[in-house]
Design an enzyme around this catalytic site. Structure first.
Site, mmCIF file in Angstrom:
data_model
loop_
_atom_site.group_PDB
_atom_site.id
_atom_site.type_symbol
_atom_site.label_atom_id
_atom_site.label_comp_id
_atom_site.label_asym_id
_atom_site.label_seq_id
_atom_site.Cartn_x
_atom_site.Cartn_y
_atom_site.Cartn_z
ATOM 1 N N LYS A 50 0.844 -1.208 0.000
ATOM 2 C CA LYS A 50 0.000 0.000 0.000
ATOM 3 C C LYS A 50 0.873 1.249 0.000
ATOM 4 C CE LYS A 50 -3.848 -2.365 2.262
ATOM 5 N NZ LYS A 50 -4.661 -2.598 3.464
ATOM 6 N N GLN A 94 -4.624 -1.750 9.807
ATOM 7 C CA GLN A 94 -4.494 -3.010 9.071
ATOM 8 C C GLN A 94 -5.047 -4.162 9.920
ATOM 9 O OE1 GLN A 94 -3.545 -3.209 5.889
ATOM 10 N NE2 GLN A 94 -3.832 -5.426 5.858
ATOM 11 N N ASP A 117 -11.096 2.935 4.775
ATOM 12 C CA ASP A 117 -11.395 1.507 4.624
ATOM 13 C C ASP A 117 -12.903 1.268 4.647
ATOM 14 O OD1 ASP A 117 -9.446 -0.399 4.129
ATOM 15 O OD2 ASP A 117 -8.719 -0.408 6.199
HETATM 16 N N1 GUN Z 1 -6.946 -6.970 5.981
HETATM 17 C C1 GUN Z 1 -7.366 -7.628 4.884
HETATM 18 N N2 GUN Z 1 -7.959 -6.779 4.007
HETATM 19 C C2 GUN Z 1 -7.903 -5.555 4.573
HETATM 20 C C3 GUN Z 1 -8.350 -4.280 4.143
HETATM 21 O O1 GUN Z 1 -8.947 -4.092 3.076
HETATM 22 N N3 GUN Z 1 -8.100 -3.260 5.006
HETATM 23 C C4 GUN Z 1 -7.469 -3.445 6.202
HETATM 24 N N4 GUN Z 1 -7.289 -2.371 6.984
HETATM 25 N N5 GUN Z 1 -7.053 -4.615 6.633
HETATM 26 C C5 GUN Z 1 -7.268 -5.670 5.806
#
Ligand code: GUN
Length: 282
Positions: A50, A94, A117
Site C-alpha cells: 500500500k 491493518q 477503509d
Molecule cells: N486486511 C485484509 N484486508 C484488509 C483491508 O482491506 N483493510 C485493512 N485495513 N485490513 C485488511
C-alpha cells in the site's frame, strides 16, 4: 469453453494512472496513515504494498507501528491524534488485529470522514442504506469495479457470496443489492453449499479456503470472482480451483492478479476522495 481472465492488475493500473494524473494536476499531496498493530507477516507485506502504491501516485503514506504488547488506550490516543491532524486525510488500521484488541471498538474510533477503509459503523450503515455518502470498503468496491468492467449489466443477476466477513462478504452483499442483483450470502454453516453455488450467475469466493470451489460447483457460463489469498507450499492460491473452474465459467479472476490489485487501487481512490471532501476548493 475457457473463461475470459478478469485482469485486475490491468484494470487497477488504469485506475491508479487516472488518480496519479488528477493528483499531479492539482499539485497537492494527500496523506494516508496506516496503523499496523503487531508484526503479522502477511500484514507487513500488504502494508508495504500500500505504501509503495501510494508513493507511485504522488500520495504520502505514514506507517504507524504499534507493538502487540501496547494496550488499547495507546492505540486510541494514536487514532485520536491522527483524527485531529489536518495533514492526515485517510486512516486505516491493518487487519487482523492481535487477539487482545477489540476490532469493532477500535474501528469506531476512526473519524468517519477519514475512514478510507469504510469499516466504521457509520460508513457500514450508510452503505447498507444505499447512501452515496458511504465510503465503501476497498475489496468489495474492487470486486464491483471488476464486475462492471467485464459484464455489461448486473441487474437481476443472482450473486452468490461465499463468506460473511465484515471486510468482504457483508459489504459486498450490500453493494450488489444496491446494483439490483439478487444476493445470497453463504457461510461455513450453509447446508448444500455446492447446490447453492450452482445457482449463481456471479459466484464470489471469500472464505479463505484454498481451492474450495470446484468445477462442479459452477453453472456453465457463470462469472467467478476469487477474493481468496492463501499461501500453500510457498505459492499464493485463491479459494477457487482455477484450473478446473476456468473450463466451465465464462469469466474468472486469477490469484494473484485479480482482486488483490483492485483492493489497493480502491483504497487510494477512497483516500483521494477523502482529501477532496476535506478540501472542497481543490
Ligand atoms: N486486511 C485484509 N484486508 C484488509 C483491508 O482491506 N483493510 C485493512 N485495513 N485490513 C485488511
Amino acid at each position: 469453453m475457457t473463461a475470459v481472465i478478469m485482469n485486475g492488475k490491468e484494470v487497477a493500473m488504469n485506475i491508479r494512472k487516472v488518480l496519479a494524473e488528477e493528483i499531479a494536476a492539482t499539485g497537492v499531496s494527500p496523506l494516508l496513515a496506516i496503523v499496523q498493530v503487531g508484526d503479522n507477516p502477511a500484514s507487513q507485506i500488504y502494508v508495504r504494498n500500500k505504501h509503495k502504491a501510494a508513493a507511485e501516485i504522488g500520495m504520502k503514506c505514514r506507517i504507524c507501528y504499534v507493538p502487540e504488547t501496547d494496550d488499547e488506550e495507546n492505540l486510541r490516543n494514536l487514532l485520536l491524534d491522527l483524527n485531529d491532524n489536518d495533514d492526515v486525510n485517510g486512516i486505516i488500521v491493518q487487519l487482523p488485529l492481535p487477539q487482545n484488541f477489540d476490532e469493532l471498538k477500535i474501528l469506531s474510533w476512526i473519524k468517519y470522514i477519514k475512514d478510507v477503509d469504510g469499516f466504521s459503523p457509520t460508513n457500514a450503515g450508510l452503505l447498507q442504506m444505499n447512501s452515496p455518502e458511504a465510503v465503501v470498503a476497498a475489496t468489495p468496491q474492487g470486486v464491483l469495479a471488476l464486475l462492471k468492467h467485464y459484464l455489461s449489466d448486473l441487474r437481476g443477476k443472482h450473486a452468490v457470496i461465499i463468506g460473511r466477513s465484515n471486510i468482504v462478504g457483508r459489504p459486498l452483499a450490500d453493494l450488489l443489492l444496491n446494483q439490483d442483483c439478487t444476493v445470497t450470502v453463504t457461510h461455513s454453516k450453509t447446508v448444500n453449499l455446492p447446490d447453492i453455488c450452482r445457482q449463481a450467475d456471479i459466484l464470489i469466493a471469500a472464505c479463505g479456503c484454498p481451492k474450495m470451489v470446484k468445477a462442479d460447483w459452477v453453472k456453465k457460463g457463470a462469472c467467478v470472482v476469487d477474493v481468496g489469498i492463501n499461501r500453500v507450499d510457498g505459492h499464493l492460491v485463491g479459494d477457487v480451483d482455477f484450473d478446473e473452474v476456468k473450463e466451465v465459467a465464462s469469466y474468472i479472476s486469477p490469484v494473484p492478479g485479480g482482486v488483490g490489485p483492485m483492493t489497493v487501487a480502491m483504497l487510494l481512490k477512497n483516500t483521494w476522495n477523502a482529501y477532496k471532501k476535506q478540501h472542497p476548493l481543490v
